[in-house]
Design an enzyme around this catalytic site. Structure first.
Site, PDB file in Angstrom:
ATOM      1  NE  ARG A 472      -0.636   0.085   4.960  1.00 49.28           N
ATOM      2  CZ  ARG A 472      -1.020  -0.611   6.033  1.00 49.28           C
ATOM      3  NH1 ARG A 472      -2.026  -1.463   5.943  1.00 49.28           N
ATOM      4  NH2 ARG A 472      -0.399  -0.458   7.186  1.00 49.28           N
ATOM      5  CG  ASP A 473      -1.046   4.997   0.512  1.00 46.43           C
ATOM      6  OD1 ASP A 473      -1.220   4.169   1.432  1.00 46.43           O
ATOM      7  OD2 ASP A 473      -1.802   5.977   0.336  1.00 46.43           O
ATOM      8  CD  GLU A 474       1.805   2.678   6.677  1.00 45.20           C
ATOM      9  OE1 GLU A 474       0.670   2.311   6.400  1.00 45.20           O
ATOM     10  OE2 GLU A 474       2.131   3.111   7.801  1.00 45.20           O
ATOM     11  CG  ASP A 481       5.924  -2.730  12.013  1.00 46.33           C
ATOM     12  OD1 ASP A 481       5.820  -1.764  12.797  1.00 46.33           O
ATOM     13  OD2 ASP A 481       5.031  -3.044  11.211  1.00 46.33           O
ATOM     14  CD1 TRP A 533       6.656   1.889  15.559  1.00 48.95           C
ATOM     15  CD2 TRP A 533       5.825   1.206  17.524  1.00 48.95           C
ATOM     16  NE1 TRP A 533       5.578   1.082  15.293  1.00 48.95           N
ATOM     17  CE2 TRP A 533       5.043   0.636  16.486  1.00 48.95           C
ATOM     18  CE3 TRP A 533       5.493   0.891  18.828  1.00 48.95           C
ATOM     19  CZ2 TRP A 533       3.957  -0.194  16.730  1.00 48.95           C
ATOM     20  CZ3 TRP A 533       4.403   0.049  19.081  1.00 48.95           C
ATOM     21  CH2 TRP A 533       3.657  -0.477  18.039  1.00 48.95           C
ATOM     22  CD  GLU A 745      -1.785  -3.581   8.850  1.00 54.72           C
ATOM     23  OE1 GLU A 745      -2.372  -3.632   7.746  1.00 54.72           O
ATOM     24  OE2 GLU A 745      -1.340  -2.527   9.339  1.00 54.72           O
TER      25      GLU A 745
END
Ligand code: BGC
Length: 875
Positions: A472-474, A481, A533, A745
Site C-alpha cells: 500500500r502507500d506506506e 515492526d 517503536w 497485518e
C-alpha cells in the site's frame, strides 16, 4: 533410560581448515569504505571437538606476494585466539580503489596448522572524497536517459564504474547491463547520506568507441514515499564515475558533468508505488551504444556535490531472488484476465506478448481477489501498482519494469492481444539479497506454512530497509515492526550487513534531543518516536550483536543508544515513562486487550537502559556500564511498584502486561538472573489469562512475539505449543487456514465468514505478527545462541544452546542454522516413548545441550561434531 549415542566419533584425518572467507560480511567485496575492514571465516574439521588455538592473517598487494609468504601490507603474526569473526585489519592506511589480497592460517588444539590455500580479496571504495564529477539531471523529463561516448585506445588493465543517484539509476555500457542490482542505490536518509555501488566493468569495455548509458527515475528520492512524494527533492539526479586503468600505468576518469547528453526513451514514467509506463514507440534504439545520433538530446543540468556522505553500499543489493510461475488464469470479463501466482510476493511481472505495434497491455497488481473474482485493490490505498506496456514494433517481445515494485499475488491483464496463458506473466521476486541461514521443517503442514509465511514476509519487506508492508502507500521502515521481528529475521537470513546499513538510517533520524523516530529513514512522522517503536534504535543493535557477535554494531551505535535512553530519562525523572511518549501506539493491534500504555513504555525504558548497560560492559565502558545498570535497576523497581501486586497480578491483567516483565526480566534482582519467584507468579497469571481466552492470542505487536518465549522459559512449553497449534481466530494458524501465503497485518484480514477487514489498514504481507519465528527456531527446533552471556564467555555467538522442547502436537522437527561460525543443526523425532535427537555443532564452537530424559534432563556441553541421542520422552 538414557544412553547417548555418538554418531561419528573421532573421524580420522584433517586438521582445522578455514573456509567461507569474508571481509565486511561478504566474500571478495568490491567497494569497501570502512577504514578498518574486518576479517571473518569459519573453521571446518572432520574431527570431533576441533578448536582453533591460533590464527594468522596476511594481507598483500597481489596474490603472488601472498603465495610467496611475503605479505607486503600486513601480517598479524600468529595470534593465540579462537576468534574467527570480525577481526580488525591492523596494517597501514588502505588506499582508495585499491585491491588487497588476504589469507588466513589457523591452528587447531594440538598446534597443527591448516593447509588450505584459499585466499580472498577486497577492494576499497572511493569514499565521499573520491568523487570528481557533478550531479546531473534533466528536470523536464520524468525518467531521463543519459549517455556519454568515449574512446579506448590502449589495453585496459581494469575498469570500475562507481554510481549513485538521488533517485534510482540503471547503467549500461555499449548496451549491456552493468550489474544485477535492482532499484539502486536504494533508500537512505538522502539529506545526510547516500550509498553508491561499485562495478567491475573491465569486460564490458572494448577498444575503440564506447558508450555509457544511464537511466534515472524518482525512486524514494522524489517519488512516492508513504502517503507523500518529493520528500527529499523534486527531481532525480545522477552521479557516476568511470575509472579506467590501462596496462601502461596511465588511467582515465569519466565523470558525470555537462559533457553528457540527456534525453528520453521508452520509459515515460516510473514510481515505486504508482508503477511504470513504457511506450516502445518512443524507444530510442541504440541510445546507449556508440554512434547514436544524439543531436536532439540536451545538455544535462549540473549541480555541485553537497555535504552529504556518499559511502559504499554495505548491505546486500536488491536483486531478483526468485521466480514464480503462474498457477491459474481466468477470464473474468471479456478481455480481463486474472493470473494467480499462488504466492503473495514483492517485485514485478515478466510479461511475454506477441501483437501489433501500438498495442497497450496493462498489468494491475493486488494481493487478493474480491468476492466476484475481480482484483481487490482497496487495501493498497493510494498505491496504483499499475504497469503499462505499449509495443513499439509488431511481433513477439517481452517486458519488465525497471524502477518500481509491487506487493501482489494476483495480476489483472487487460489490453492483451489474443488470449494470455500461464506463460504470459511470471513473478520476478526482488528483495535485499540477504543469504538464507535458517531452515525449519516439522510434522505439521500448517506450522510449516506459517514458517513459510514468516520467511516470505521477511523476503518481501527486507527491501533496502525493513518495512511494515510492501504494497500500500506506506512501505516505511516502521521501527516497532522491525524490533519485534528482528530476532526471527536473524535466524531466517544473514541480516548483519542489512541492519548495519539501516542503523545509519535510524541514527541519521535521531533528533538533537536524542529521540529516535517511529520510522527510519525518518519521514512523515513527528520528530520523536513512541515507546517500543523508537526503542528499536537500542534493541536492534543488541539483537544483531547477539546473533552475529558484531561488536562494531554496538560500538558504532552506542552513543546514539545512550542519547535515546537519556532523552527518556530526562523527561521522566521518577523512572516511570509518563511524559514524551509521542505517538504512543501501545500494544498495536491487540485483540480487545489494551495493556496500559505507561506500563508498556516503562517496561521498554527499563529494557533499553539495561541493553545500554550491557552494551557498555561489552565495549569496556565501565562508568557507563555502572550508570545505566543503576538506572535500569531503578526503572525496574519503579515498574514493579507501580504495576505489579505482590501476588504477581499486573495492572490491566492483559497478556502483554505479563509478557513484558517476564521478557525483560523486570522482576529480577539484576539483569541476567532470571526466574525469580515473582516470575513464576507472573507466568501463572499469564497462563490464566490465556486460558481465560480459551488458548487464543490477544496480545498485539509488542507482546505477541515474546509470548511463547516467556511461556517456555517459565515452564509452560505445553501452553506455548497449544497457542501455536490453535487454528481458530485469533491465532497464528488462523490466517493459514484462510489461505495466507505471507503473514497478515491482522489475524482476520480476510475470513470466509466476514470477508475483508477495514481496507484502510489491511495488509496481507506484514511480518510483525510473524515474530513467533524466533521461538520456533529457539524452542521448538531448539537452537539458540547464548543470550545474556556471562562476561566469562568470550565469544557468545559461538556457544549455542541446543534445547528443543518436545511436546505433543509435533512428532518431528528438522532445523538448521547457518551461523557465523558454521552450520548448527538439530532434528528430533518421537518414536514410541523415546525421542531421537540428531545434533551438529560446527568446529571451533560448542553447545550446551539440554534434552528431556524420562522425568529429568540430559545435559552436556559438547564441542564441534555430530551427535545422536536416544532418550526417554517426558511423560
Ligand atoms: C504500520 C504499522 C506500524 C504502525 C504504527 C501502521 O500504519 O503499518 O505496522 O507499526 O502504523 O502503529
Amino acid at each position: 533410560m538414557a544412553l547417548p549415542f555418538f554418531a561419528c566419533v573421532f573421524l580420522a584425518g584433517g586438521s582445522l581448515q578455514p573456509d567461507n572467507l569474508r571481509v565486511e560480511y561478504r566474500a571478495n567485496p568490491l567497494g569497501v569504505d570502512v577504514a578498518v575492514p574486518r576479517f571473518s571465516w569459519i573453521d571446518t574439521s572432520s574431527e570431533q571437538n576441533a578448536v582453533q588455538s591460533a590464527y594468522r592473517i596476511e594481507v598483500a598487494d597481489s596474490q603472488d606476494l601472498l603465495n610467496s609468504e611475503h605479505p607486503d601490507i600486513w601480517d598479524s603474526g600468529q595470534v593465540n585466539s579462537a576468534d574467527s569473526v570480525g577481526i580488525d585489519y591492523n596494517g597501514p592506511a588502505l588506499m582508495p580503489g585499491h585491491r588487497y589480497f588476504w589469507k588466513v592460517d589457523v591452528w587447531d588444539g594440538s598446534g597443527e596448522s591448516s593447509t588450505s590455500r584459499k585466499f580472498g580479496w577486497w577492494e576499497m571504495g572511493i569514499g565521499t572524497s573520491g568523487w570528481k564529477g557533478q550531479w546531473i539531471g534533466e528536470p523536464t523529463v520524468d525518467v531521463p536517459y543519459f549517455r556519454r561516448e568515449f574512446a579506448v585506445d590502449k589495453r585496459i588493465k581494469r575498469a570500475r564504474l562507481y554510481a549513485t543517484a538521488r533517485g534510482l539509476y540503471r547503467a549500461t555500457i555499449d548496451g549491456k547491463r552493468v550489474g544485477q542490482g535492482e532499484l539502486t542505490p536504494g533508500w537512505t536518509d538522502f539529506k545526510y547520506r547516500l550509498e553508491y555501488e561499485t562495478y567491475d566493468v573491465t569486460g564490458l569495455l572494448r577498444r575503440g568507441q564506447n558508450a555509457i548509458g544511464m537511466r534515472l527515475a524518482p525512486g524514494w528520492f522524489s517519488g512516492h514515499v508513504g502517503p507523500s512524494k518529493e520528500i527529499y527533492g523534486t527531481k532525480p539526479q545522477l552521479l557516476a564515475q568511470l575509472q579506467i586503468d590501462y596496462t601502461d600505468g596511465s588511467s582515465e576518469t569519466i565523470v558525470t558533468d555537462d559533457s553528457w547528453k540527456a534525453g528520453s526513451g521508452a520509459i515515460r514514467s516510473s514510481d515505486c508505488q504508482t508503477g511504470e509506463v513504457y511506450d516502445g514507440s518512443l524507444d530510442a534504439p541504440g541510445w546507449d551504444k556508440p554512434g547514436f545520433n544524439d543531436s536532439g538530446w540536451s545538455q544535462p543540468t549540473t549541480q555541485a556535490l553537497g555535504n552529504q556522505i556518499i559511502a559504499a553500499r554495505q548491505s546486500p543489493m536488491v536483486e531478483k531472488i526468485d521466480e514464480i510461475r503462474a498457477k491459474k488464469i481466468t477470464e473474468i470479463k471479456p478481455g480481463v484476465f486474472i493470473v494467480d501466482l499462488g504466492q503473495n510476493m514483492v517485485g514485478w511481472c515478466h510479461l511475454n506478448v506477441d501483437g501489433p505495434a501500438g498495442t497497450t497491455v496493462q498489468l494491475r497488481h493486488g494481493e487478493m481477489l474480491d468476492n466476484d473474482g475481480t482484483l481487490y485493490t482497496k487495501n493498497l490505498r493510494g498505491a496504483k501498482a499499475t504497469d503499462t506496456f505499449t509495443l513499439g514494433h509488431s511481433g513477439s517481445t517481452s517486458y519488465e519494469p525497471s524502477f518500481t515494485f509491487h506487493g501482489f499475488r494476483y495480476v489483472e491483464i487487460t489490453g492483451y492481444p489474443g488470449t494470455p496463458n500461464l506463460n504470459t506473466v511470471r513473478g520476478e521476486v526482488v528483495g535485499s539479497n540477504c543469504p538464507q541461514t535458517g531452515w525449519f521443517d516439522c510434522s505439521d503442514k500448517l506450522v510449516n506454512q506459517l514458517q513459510h509465511n514468516i520467511f516470505w514476509g521477511q523476503r518481501s519487506n527486507y527491501l533496502e530497509v525493513p518495512t511494515d508492508c510492501p504494497q500500500r502507500d506506506e512501505r516505511l521502515g516502521w521501527m516497532g515492526d522491525a524490533e519485534t521481528f528482528a530476532p526471527s529475521a536473524c535466524f531466517n537470513n544473514d541480516i548483519d550487513a542489512f541492519m548495519t546499513k539501516w542503523m545509519h538510517d535510524v541514527d541519521d533520524g535521531q533528533s538533537p534531543q536524542g529521540a529516535f523516530r517511529d520510522v527510519s529513514p525518518a519521514v512523515v512522522v513527528p520528530p520523536a518516536g513512541a515507546p517500543a517503536w523508537a526503542d528499536a534504535g537500542v534493541i536492534v543493535p543488541w539483537t544483531v550483536y547477539e546473533a552475529y557477535g558484531d561488536k562494531r554494531m554496538l560500538a558504532d551505535n552506542f552513543s546514539f543508544m545512550k542519547k535515546w535512553v537519556d532523552y527518556v530519562d530526562r523527561s521522566n525523572p521518577n523512572h516511570l515513562w509518563i511524559n514524551n511518549r509521542n505517538n504512543d501506539y501501545g500494544d498495536w493491534l491487540n485483540v480487545h486487550d489494551e495493556t496500559p500504555h505507561e506500563l508498556i513504555a516503562t517496561a521498554f525504558f527499563a529494557n533499553s537502559a539495561d541493553i545500554v548497560a550491557r552494551t557498555a560492559a561489552v565495549l569496556g565502558e565501565k562508568a557507563d556500564a555502572v550508570h545505566y545498570h543503576v538506572l535500569a535497576k531503578a526503572i525496574r523497581g519503579a515498574f514493579m511498584d507501580a504495576f505489579v501486586s505482590p501476588d504477581g497480578a499486573v495492572k490491566g491483567n492483559n497478556q502483554t502486561g505479563y509478557i513484558l516483565p517476564l521478557a525483560f526480566g523486570l522482576a529480577d534482582e539484576g539483569a541476567g538472573s532470571r526466574h525469580s519467584a515473582m516470575d513464576a507468579k507472573l507466568a501463572a497469571h499469564l497462563v490464566d489469562q490465556i486460558h481465560a481466552h480459551n488458548d487464543h492470542l490477544t496480545a498485539g505487536f509488542v507482546g505477541v512475539g515474546r509470548l511463547n518465549q516467556v511461556l517456555t522459559e517459565n515452564g509452560y512449553a505445553d501452553v506455548a505449543y497449544k497457542l501455536l497449534l490453535t487454528k481458530t481466530y485469533p491465532s497464528w494458524l488462523y490466517p493459514v487456514t484462510q489461505g495466507a501465503t505471507t503473514i497478515w497485518e491482522r489475524w482476520d484480514g480476510w475470513t470466509d465468514t466476514k470477508g475483508f477487514q477495514n481496507p484502510g489498514m489491511n495488509s496481507f504481507n506484514h511480518y510483525a505478527m510473524g515474530s513467533v519465528g524466533d521461538w520456533l527456531y529457539q524452542q521448538v527446533g531448539g537452537i539458540s545462541v547464548l543470550h545474556d552471556a556471562p562476561a566469562s564467555v568470550a565469544r557468545p555467538y559461538s556457544r549455542f544452546v541446543i534445547a528443543p522442547n518436545v511436546e505433543p502436537g509435533l512428532s518431528w522437527v528438522k532445523e538448521r542454522f547457518d551461523s557465523v561460525v558454521g552450520m548448527v543443526s538439530c532434528s528430533w523425532r518421537t518414536e514410541g516413548d523415546q525421542t531421537v535427537y540428531d545434533i551438529e555443532v560446527p568446529a571451533n564452537a560448542s553447545a550446551d545441550v539440554k534434552l528431556a530424559d524420562g522425568n529429568g534432563w540430559f545435559t552436556a556441553h559438547v564441542g564441534g561434531g555430530k551427535y545422536t541421542y536416544t532418550l526417554t520422552s517426558h511423560a
